[in-house]
Scaffold this motif. Structure first.
Motif, short mmCIF file in Angstrom:
data_model
loop_
_atom_site.label_atom_id
_atom_site.label_comp_id
_atom_site.label_asym_id
_atom_site.label_seq_id
_atom_site.Cartn_x
_atom_site.Cartn_y
_atom_site.Cartn_z
N ALA A 125 0.85 -1.19 0.00
CA ALA A 125 0.00 0.00 0.00
C ALA A 125 0.88 1.23 0.00
O ALA A 125 1.74 1.39 0.87
CB ALA A 125 -0.92 0.01 1.22
N VAL A 126 0.69 2.11 -0.98
CA VAL A 126 1.45 3.35 -1.07
C VAL A 126 0.52 4.49 -0.67
O VAL A 126 -0.51 4.71 -1.31
CB VAL A 126 1.98 3.58 -2.50
CG1 VAL A 126 2.85 4.84 -2.54
CG2 VAL A 126 2.76 2.37 -2.99
N LEU A 127 0.89 5.21 0.37
CA LEU A 127 0.02 6.25 0.92
C LEU A 127 0.33 7.62 0.33
O LEU A 127 1.49 7.94 0.02
CB LEU A 127 0.16 6.31 2.44
CG LEU A 127 -0.04 5.00 3.21
CD1 LEU A 127 0.01 5.29 4.71
CD2 LEU A 127 -1.36 4.33 2.83
N VAL A 151 3.25 -4.74 3.29
CA VAL A 151 4.03 -3.56 3.66
C VAL A 151 3.28 -2.30 3.24
O VAL A 151 2.61 -2.26 2.21
CB VAL A 151 5.44 -3.60 3.03
CG1 VAL A 151 5.37 -3.50 1.51
CG2 VAL A 151 6.34 -2.52 3.60
N VAL A 152 3.38 -1.27 4.09
CA VAL A 152 2.82 0.05 3.82
C VAL A 152 4.00 1.01 3.66
O VAL A 152 4.94 0.98 4.46
CB VAL A 152 1.91 0.52 4.97
CG1 VAL A 152 1.36 1.92 4.68
CG2 VAL A 152 0.77 -0.47 5.18
N VAL A 153 3.96 1.86 2.63
CA VAL A 153 5.05 2.81 2.42
C VAL A 153 4.49 4.20 2.12
O VAL A 153 3.37 4.35 1.64
CB VAL A 153 5.98 2.38 1.25
CG1 VAL A 153 6.61 1.03 1.53
CG2 VAL A 153 5.24 2.36 -0.07
N SER A 154 5.31 5.19 2.42
CA SER A 154 4.99 6.58 2.09
C SER A 154 6.28 7.37 2.07
O SER A 154 7.24 7.05 2.78
CB SER A 154 4.03 7.18 3.13
OG SER A 154 3.82 8.55 2.87
N ARG A 172 3.16 7.94 -8.77
CA ARG A 172 4.41 7.57 -9.46
C ARG A 172 5.11 6.45 -8.72
O ARG A 172 5.83 5.65 -9.33
CB ARG A 172 5.32 8.79 -9.59
CG ARG A 172 6.13 9.14 -8.36
CD ARG A 172 6.81 10.48 -8.45
NE ARG A 172 7.87 10.65 -7.47
CZ ARG A 172 7.67 10.84 -6.18
NH1 ARG A 172 6.44 10.85 -5.67
NH2 ARG A 172 8.70 10.99 -5.36
N ILE A 173 4.92 6.36 -7.39
CA ILE A 173 5.52 5.27 -6.62
C ILE A 173 4.76 3.97 -6.90
O ILE A 173 5.37 2.91 -7.06
CB ILE A 173 5.52 5.60 -5.12
CG1 ILE A 173 6.27 6.91 -4.86
CG2 ILE A 173 6.15 4.46 -4.32
CD1 ILE A 173 6.26 7.35 -3.41
N VAL A 174 3.43 4.05 -6.96
CA VAL A 174 2.62 2.87 -7.29
C VAL A 174 3.08 2.30 -8.63
O VAL A 174 3.32 1.10 -8.78
CB VAL A 174 1.12 3.23 -7.33
CG1 VAL A 174 0.30 2.05 -7.85
CG2 VAL A 174 0.63 3.66 -5.96
N ALA A 175 3.21 3.18 -9.63
CA ALA A 175 3.63 2.74 -10.96
C ALA A 175 5.08 2.27 -10.97
O ALA A 175 5.42 1.27 -11.60
CB ALA A 175 3.43 3.88 -11.97
#
Length: 331
Positions: A125-127, A151-154, A172-175
């Motif tokens: 999951a990208v926040l 994992v969760v990231v931001s 852009r992080i998701v992609a």
């Protein structure tokens, strides 16, 4: 000032005293980390994207970020069919060996994460908020589950509230983390289409599902299809399209980490072709399912290196990974 302190100072540049205090308290807890772009655990696929973040706040198993993955994105207001499709595609992807990445928004994002988790597979999951803030707030339990099982990231420190620009920015992080992006139901103008464009700009595959001409949440997908992205109707079509890319990615990781390059090696109990680290990991894997953290402890290798070697072993048919645990594959 050491490198970690310097990175934290950079990440907190301009932050309020409240956020600084909150960040230090958050980092003191188990399972929380700040990864700089030059850290050995920083995901290599993201590093190769056009605009990678210089750091990531990480809650959960950082090695999940190295797993070949696909992004699933779409509208926050899906139809029942769209929600079901997101769950079913996500479940099929993790069963096919991919990680599912999304932005933990309401709608398609949440359904994709749940589909992956319920299938006992990895998800990221990208926040678009601080690493400790669930958005929407109703996704707090989902975020906690992802941090425990994935994992969760931001890129934003704890306490940072989401703003108009932070959510498109996180796309852009998701992609960048993903080998490809699948859009399931999206309005003609939507954040999902931004993610698709960013994926294409990064040289990644883009897929879209068609929908009813009467469904306004299918118009974004139809727009993408007119622009030439790949139309898919089944998860297997995506898996087949990504298989060569995933293999190339795995081969590149093995080359960078001096792991054996053949992905089709006969299974045996004594494996003379292994390098020292690979043999050490092989010896640490029993015939009973073993958690990743146990393998890291037994080998003394970084979580990222263990994950990459395990990927090579899975491709070579030596091990099986299920429910976050690894075991030798029976001959």
């Amino acid at each position: 000032m050491n490198a970690d302190d310097a990175l934290l100072a950079l990440a907190l540049d301009g932050a309020s005293e409240k956020i600084r205090h909150r960040t230090h308290a958050w980092l003191a807890r188990d399972g929380h980390a700040l990864l700089g772009i030059h850290h050995p655990d920083y995901p290599p696929l993201l590093k190769r994207s056009p605009s990678p973040p210089q750091w990531l706040f990480v809650d959960g198993d950082a090695s999940t970020l190295w797993h070949p993955g696909i992004a699933i994105v779409g509208t926050r207001l899906p139809t029942p069919d769209g929600r079901d499709n997101a769950r079913e595609f996500a479940a099929s992807f993790v069963q096919g060996g991919l990680c599912v990445t999304s932005g933990m928004a309401a709608g398609i994002d949440s359904a994709a994460h749940i589909g992956a988790l319920d299938a006992k597979g990895p998800t990221v999951a990208v926040l678009g908020t601080g690493i400790d803030i669930a958005f929407p707030p109703g996704n707090r339990r989902l975020m906690e589950r992802i941090s425990q099982e994935g994992v969760v990231v931001s890129e934003y420190p704890p306490g940072t509230q989401g703003q108009t620009f932070t959510f498109p920015h996180r796309n852009r992080i998701v992609a960048g983390l993903s080998l490809g992006t699948l859009v399931i139901e999206a309005a003609y103008r939507s954040g999902a289409l931004i993610t698709a464009r960013l994926a294409a700009d990064a040289g990644r595959e883009v897929f879209a599902t068609p929908g009813s001409i009467r469904n306004p949440m299918a118009r974004g997908c139809h727009r993408l299809l007119r622009e030439g992205v790949t139309l898919v109707e089944t998860p297997q079509e995506v898996l087949d399209a990504l298989a060569p890319v995933a293999t190339a990615f795995a081969d590149d990781l093995r080359a960078r980490l001096d792991v054996p390059t053949s992905s089709r090696i006969a299974l045996q109990h004594s494996l003379p072709d292994m390098d020292v680290d690979t043999q050490r990991l092989w010896d640490a894997i029993g015939h009973d399912p073993t958690p990743m953290e146990t393998l890291v402890m037994r080998t003394g290798l970084t979580a990222a290196k263990v994950a990459s070697i395990l990927l090579s072993m899975e491709l070579g048919g030596r091990v099986v990974s299920q429910h976050g645990r690894v075991t030798r594959k029976s001959s």
